[in-house]
Design an enzyme around this catalytic site. Sequence first.
Site, short mmCIF file in Angstrom:
data_model
loop_
_atom_site.label_atom_id
_atom_site.label_comp_id
_atom_site.label_asym_id
_atom_site.label_seq_id
_atom_site.Cartn_x
_atom_site.Cartn_y
_atom_site.Cartn_z
N GLU A 252 -58.14 56.01 50.50
CA GLU A 252 -58.51 54.86 49.66
C GLU A 252 -60.02 54.93 49.48
OE1 GLU A 252 -56.52 52.95 48.20
OE2 GLU A 252 -54.66 52.95 49.34
N CYS A 288 -64.51 47.43 47.35
CA CYS A 288 -64.12 48.59 46.54
C CYS A 288 -63.64 48.15 45.17
CB CYS A 288 -63.03 49.37 47.26
SG CYS A 288 -61.60 48.36 47.68
P1 NAD Z 1 -68.14 55.95 54.34
O1 NAD Z 1 -67.33 56.98 53.64
O2 NAD Z 1 -69.58 56.20 54.53
O3 NAD Z 1 -67.54 55.69 55.81
C1 NAD Z 1 -66.20 55.35 56.01
C2 NAD Z 1 -65.77 55.76 57.40
O4 NAD Z 1 -65.77 57.18 57.49
C3 NAD Z 1 -66.69 55.26 58.52
O5 NAD Z 1 -65.90 54.87 59.62
C4 NAD Z 1 -67.51 56.50 58.85
O6 NAD Z 1 -68.03 56.49 60.16
C5 NAD Z 1 -66.47 57.59 58.66
N1 NAD Z 1 -67.01 58.94 58.43
C6 NAD Z 1 -68.23 59.28 57.96
N2 NAD Z 1 -68.32 60.64 57.86
C7 NAD Z 1 -67.12 61.14 58.26
C8 NAD Z 1 -66.57 62.45 58.35
N3 NAD Z 1 -67.28 63.53 58.02
N4 NAD Z 1 -65.30 62.60 58.80
C9 NAD Z 1 -64.56 61.52 59.11
N5 NAD Z 1 -65.02 60.24 59.05
C10 NAD Z 1 -66.28 60.06 58.61
O7 NAD Z 1 -67.86 54.59 53.57
P2 NAD Z 1 -68.53 53.16 53.82
O8 NAD Z 1 -69.95 53.21 53.37
O9 NAD Z 1 -68.22 52.71 55.19
O10 NAD Z 1 -67.67 52.25 52.82
C11 NAD Z 1 -67.98 52.10 51.48
C12 NAD Z 1 -67.08 52.95 50.61
O11 NAD Z 1 -65.72 52.69 50.92
C13 NAD Z 1 -67.24 52.62 49.15
O12 NAD Z 1 -67.24 53.80 48.39
C14 NAD Z 1 -66.00 51.80 48.85
O13 NAD Z 1 -65.59 51.79 47.51
C15 NAD Z 1 -65.00 52.45 49.73
N6 NAD Z 1 -63.88 51.55 49.96
C16 NAD Z 1 -62.69 51.82 49.37
C17 NAD Z 1 -61.62 50.93 49.52
C18 NAD Z 1 -60.28 51.19 48.87
O14 NAD Z 1 -59.31 50.55 49.25
N7 NAD Z 1 -60.18 52.10 47.94
C19 NAD Z 1 -61.79 49.78 50.28
C20 NAD Z 1 -63.04 49.54 50.86
C21 NAD Z 1 -64.08 50.44 50.71
#
Ligand code: NAD
Length: 496
Positions: A252, A288
């Site tokens: 997502e 999001c």
């Molecule tokens: P992010 O991708 O920076 O981090 C998300 C998670 O991934 C965190 O727990 C982080 O620690 C982890 N992570 C980071 N690097 C990783 C790796 N290499 N391998 C595995 N895990 C890793 O996102 P964010 O800044 O926390 O959230 C914002 C983003 O999330 C925005 O783009 C938003 O649109 C998206 N989002 C999408 C939805 C949806 O349902 N589509 C919902 C909420 C947020």
Amino acid sequence: MTIQADQETIIVEAFINGQNVKSLSQEAKENPTNPTEIVGYFPVTTKEQAVEAIEAAAGAFKTWKQTPIDERIMMMRKAIEKIRTAENEIVHLLSREHGKPLYDAHGEIYVSLMWMEFACNEAKSALQEEIKEHENGKTILSYDPIGVVAAISPWNYPIALSTIKIAPALLAGNTIVLKPSPYAPLAAAKVAEIIASEFPAGVINVVHGDADVGVELTSNPLVTKIAFTGGTATAKHIIKAASETIKDMTLELGGNDAAIFLESFDVHDERAMRRIVISNFLTAGQICMIAKRVYVHRSIYDEFVEKYIEAANRWIRIGDPFDSNTTVGPVNNLKQKNYVLGLVEDAQKRGAKVIPLGQILDQKLFEQGYYLQPTLVLGCDVHDPIVVEEQFGPTVPILPFDDEEQVIHLHNESIYGLTSSVWGKEEDAISVARQLEAGTTMINTAAVQGLDVRFPFGGVKQSGIGREYGVEGIRTYTEKHVINVPKTLDLPYIPE
Ligand code: NAD
């Protein structure tokens, strides 16, 4: 379990095989309203501890998958009740660590519980095996658990986007290792522990950290499913990490959701104007599926902008998340604040007009925290970064369009396709909606106001793979296993 609220420092630890596990080092989580105040500490989980958590989940899976569905549902219902009982403390902690106002934090629990209830109500029928007698014999289709799920959640809705994974994964007979975001790790960890207290050891495990731990979770061969919510760029790393062992995954991801106002939209509809403002600025725009670019038919554009500013100035009150007058709190972290600020400054340099919106309730607090005054950006080019990139913060561009074909093109040329909305006469709006590339399109509303957990939610293109919510959001944690018992065992075209 009790959670200390208010000003107490919260300490969470990794939770592995039913036990809190001490870590060698911890990280502090600051309060976005007052970054000098530490809300709590969370551990830096080591790679070895992450492996331990995965092994605990793999061990527990052997017996958990045999547990009758009625027992799984009963445990989840007890967990729901415990969360309900602790709701006020959870909400306080969430507001303090995240920065979202109290009503918004309550909203997050509301959506989480609504989904968990739905999952409990639907799990039995969704997972019921199907037996079909047909002209060629009998086929059994069963929904088998996948195994160990690595659930990785972001910071914007840390509880909702963790429980959206935990509830269906466990109900379907999987075990889980959850990693919340380091930008909002405390309340999610507490909720996971509340749920875990109703389940056997090892069924839910919680680890903390960022990419290092994430890489272990997404590459370890014992993990068979990844449930990830976060940015599209991170998802690309995850796909690579998981490729060695070909894992099932639900992704997502980011969005750049458009709201399209047709000629038939009534700009004098104050409730609708309030709804679009909320769709742009709830949770300070850090959702999001928030409407991140607004297209308005040129014939109503000027009046729309005027009414929009009036509605925004009425609804937006920027202040202390604990003040009941506040509708918009600070941005969650400095990195995000600077990113959004950069996009607005860039738009300004390109000649856009930036209009501040709403009322700042407490100037001193505003200057001390990660606050940004919400802004409306006018006069952008359709391909300016503030229009084509996901801002994920309190700013929104409004642009005019001339005909439906043009706006549908602008909508669909995005690399994203999470949600969208079309506003105007219902039949006109549905007709445009059918031509949009998105996982969900809402009519005359947008963002969480149009969310329905009974139906699948997810993105197309680079907004994701798979769906959460709805019956599909439960079955996504299963392998569809077909057992065929054909009547005719010899195929006619194979020679004797
Ligand atoms: P992010 O991708 O920076 O981090 C998300 C998670 O991934 C965190 O727990 C982080 O620690 C982890 N992570 C980071 N690097 C990783 C790796 N290499 N391998 C595995 N895990 C890793 O996102 P964010 O800044 O926390 O959230 C914002 C983003 O999330 C925005 O783009 C938003 O649109 C998206 N989002 C999408 C939805 C949806 O349902 N589509 C919902 C909420 C947020």
